[in-house]
Structures are given as structure tokens and as C-alpha cells.
Design a protein around this motif. Structure first.
Motif, short mmCIF file in Angstrom:
data_model
loop_
_atom_site.label_atom_id
_atom_site.label_comp_id
_atom_site.label_asym_id
_atom_site.label_seq_id
_atom_site.Cartn_x
_atom_site.Cartn_y
_atom_site.Cartn_z
N LYS A 23 0.91 -1.15 0.05
CA LYS A 23 0.05 0.12 -0.03
C LYS A 23 0.76 1.41 -0.05
O LYS A 23 0.37 2.50 -0.21
CB LYS A 23 -1.05 0.14 1.05
N TYR A 24 2.05 1.28 0.30
CA TYR A 24 3.21 2.33 0.30
C TYR A 24 3.78 2.62 -1.29
O TYR A 24 3.79 3.48 -1.61
CB TYR A 24 4.15 2.14 1.38
N CYS A 25 4.23 1.24 -1.74
CA CYS A 25 5.08 1.67 -2.87
C CYS A 25 4.58 1.02 -3.99
O CYS A 25 4.99 1.07 -5.25
CB CYS A 25 6.58 1.21 -2.83
N GLY A 26 3.40 -0.17 -4.01
CA GLY A 26 2.71 -0.70 -5.07
C GLY A 26 3.43 -1.76 -5.57
O GLY A 26 2.66 -2.60 -6.41
N LYS A 27 4.80 -2.33 -5.06
CA LYS A 27 5.32 -3.44 -5.66
C LYS A 27 4.53 -4.72 -4.95
O LYS A 27 4.06 -4.68 -3.98
CB LYS A 27 6.85 -3.46 -5.27
N LEU A 28 4.75 -5.74 -5.70
CA LEU A 28 3.94 -7.03 -5.32
C LEU A 28 4.83 -7.82 -4.24
O LEU A 28 5.91 -8.11 -4.60
CB LEU A 28 3.77 -7.80 -6.64
N ILE A 29 4.16 -8.05 -3.27
CA ILE A 29 4.96 -8.82 -2.19
C ILE A 29 3.83 -9.86 -1.65
O ILE A 29 2.56 -9.81 -2.19
CB ILE A 29 5.12 -7.88 -0.88
N ALA A 30 4.52 -10.98 -0.95
CA ALA A 30 3.65 -11.97 -0.54
C ALA A 30 2.51 -11.61 0.58
O ALA A 30 2.68 -10.47 1.20
CB ALA A 30 4.69 -13.17 0.24
N ARG A 31 1.39 -12.19 0.34
CA ARG A 31 0.31 -11.74 1.33
C ARG A 31 0.48 -11.95 2.60
O ARG A 31 -0.53 -11.28 3.40
CB ARG A 31 -0.84 -12.43 0.90
N ASP A 32 1.60 -12.66 3.24
CA ASP A 32 1.70 -12.56 4.59
C ASP A 32 2.75 -11.54 5.12
O ASP A 32 3.45 -11.83 6.25
CB ASP A 32 1.99 -13.94 4.97
N SER A 33 3.15 -10.72 4.40
CA SER A 33 4.40 -9.76 4.68
C SER A 33 4.06 -8.98 5.84
O SER A 33 2.86 -8.24 5.81
CB SER A 33 4.88 -9.11 3.23
N ASN A 34 5.00 -8.97 6.80
CA ASN A 34 4.67 -7.90 7.91
C ASN A 34 5.58 -6.57 7.59
O ASN A 34 5.27 -5.58 8.08
CB ASN A 34 5.41 -8.49 9.03
N PHE A 35 6.45 -6.59 6.53
CA PHE A 35 7.14 -5.63 6.18
C PHE A 35 7.34 -5.73 4.70
O PHE A 35 7.61 -6.73 4.23
CB PHE A 35 8.60 -5.55 6.62
N CYS A 36 7.35 -4.61 3.97
CA CYS A 36 7.68 -4.52 2.46
C CYS A 36 9.09 -4.50 2.42
O CYS A 36 9.97 -3.86 2.81
CB CYS A 36 7.12 -3.39 1.70
N PRO A 37 9.71 -5.75 1.41
CA PRO A 37 11.12 -5.91 1.30
C PRO A 37 11.57 -4.84 0.51
O PRO A 37 12.83 -4.69 0.08
CB PRO A 37 11.15 -7.25 0.65
N PHE A 38 10.74 -4.13 -0.40
CA PHE A 38 11.31 -2.99 -1.06
C PHE A 38 11.40 -1.56 -0.37
O PHE A 38 12.34 -0.89 -0.60
CB PHE A 38 10.27 -2.94 -2.60
N CYS A 39 10.33 -1.31 0.26
CA CYS A 39 10.14 0.28 0.80
C CYS A 39 10.46 -0.05 2.32
O CYS A 39 10.69 1.11 2.86
CB CYS A 39 9.09 0.85 0.50
N THR A 40 10.45 -1.14 2.98
CA THR A 40 10.59 -1.35 4.16
C THR A 40 9.61 -0.99 5.22
O THR A 40 9.83 -0.81 6.31
CB THR A 40 12.12 -0.95 4.67
N GLN A 41 8.42 -0.48 4.88
CA GLN A 41 7.48 -0.02 5.54
C GLN A 41 6.61 -1.21 6.34
O GLN A 41 6.63 -2.30 5.62
CB GLN A 41 6.28 0.80 4.72
N GLU A 42 6.16 -1.19 7.41
CA GLU A 42 5.73 -2.14 8.18
C GLU A 42 4.17 -1.88 8.03
O GLU A 42 3.62 -1.01 7.29
CB GLU A 42 5.74 -1.76 9.73
#
Length: 109
Positions: free
Chosen positions: A9-28
Motif C-alpha cells: 500500500k506504500y510503494c505498489g510493488k507486489l509482495i507476499a500476502r503474509d508480509s509484515n514488512f515490504c522488502p522493497f520500501c521497508t514499511q511496516e
């Protein structure tokens, strides 16, 4: 069962649906509801304070001057967010997501 990726929801990159942090923008909380950085209570859109602990989840970034969610980094410019302990004998710089100073234990707000 397939595990589909979802946009952060911060950077728009696709991430796993169980992610607690975005691996791209590092947002929680990149997928779920915004949560209070202090007590982790879910926040409603547009909330000015946490309904559970009463802390404002918003701060002004010292670098860009824009309002940002109180987290590890500014959601606008990416600068690390820090708060300085108000105790004149301490003045420790630390993450703003805490009620008390990590060094002296005095309230930060």
C-alpha cells in the motif's frame, strides 16, 4: 493452494500476502490496516489519534517538512524518523515508536 502476491500500500510493488514488512520500501504493515506504532491497535482511515492508547500516529518529518505516519522512515522522503529524549541529561536519539526513552526510561511525549 496458490499464494498470490498483493501490492504494497506504500510503494505498489507486489509482495507476499503474509508480509509484515515490504522488502522493497521497508514499511511496516504493507498490506493490512494501519496500526498504532505504540500499541499496535488497528487505526481507521483518517484517525488523528489511536483509539486505544491516545497517541497521535502522525509526525512532521524534519527532513522534508511533510506529515508522515510515525514509523521508522518518512513515508514521503524515506529519511529515518528519530526522536530525541527530552531529558536534558540524556538526549538519546531513538525511534519514535516508543512511549519511554530506551536509555533513561523517561516519557518521550
Amino acid at each position: 493452494m496458490a499464494s498470490y502476491k498483493h501490492p504494497c500500500k506504500y510503494c505498489g510493488k507486489l509482495i507476499a500476502r503474509d508480509s509484515n514488512f515490504c522488502p522493497f520500501c521497508t514499511q511496516e504493515n504493507p498490506l493490512g490496516p494501519m496500526r498504532c506504532p505504540i500499541c499496535r491497535y488497528p487505526l481507521e482511515d483518517g484517525a488523528k489519534v489511536c483509539g486505544h492508547c491516545g497517541v497521535s500516529p502522525w509526525s512532521i518529518c524534519e527532513s522534508c517538512g511533510k506529515e508522515t505516519f510515525l514509523g521508522d522512515r518518512c513515508s514521503n522522503c524515506g529519511t529515518p524518523m528519530v526522536i530525541v529524549c527530552p531529558n536534558p541529561d540524556c538526549r538519546t536519539r531513538q525511534s519514535p515508536a516508543s512511549k519511554k526513552c530506551i536509555k533513561c526510561g523517561k516519557p518521550l511525549r
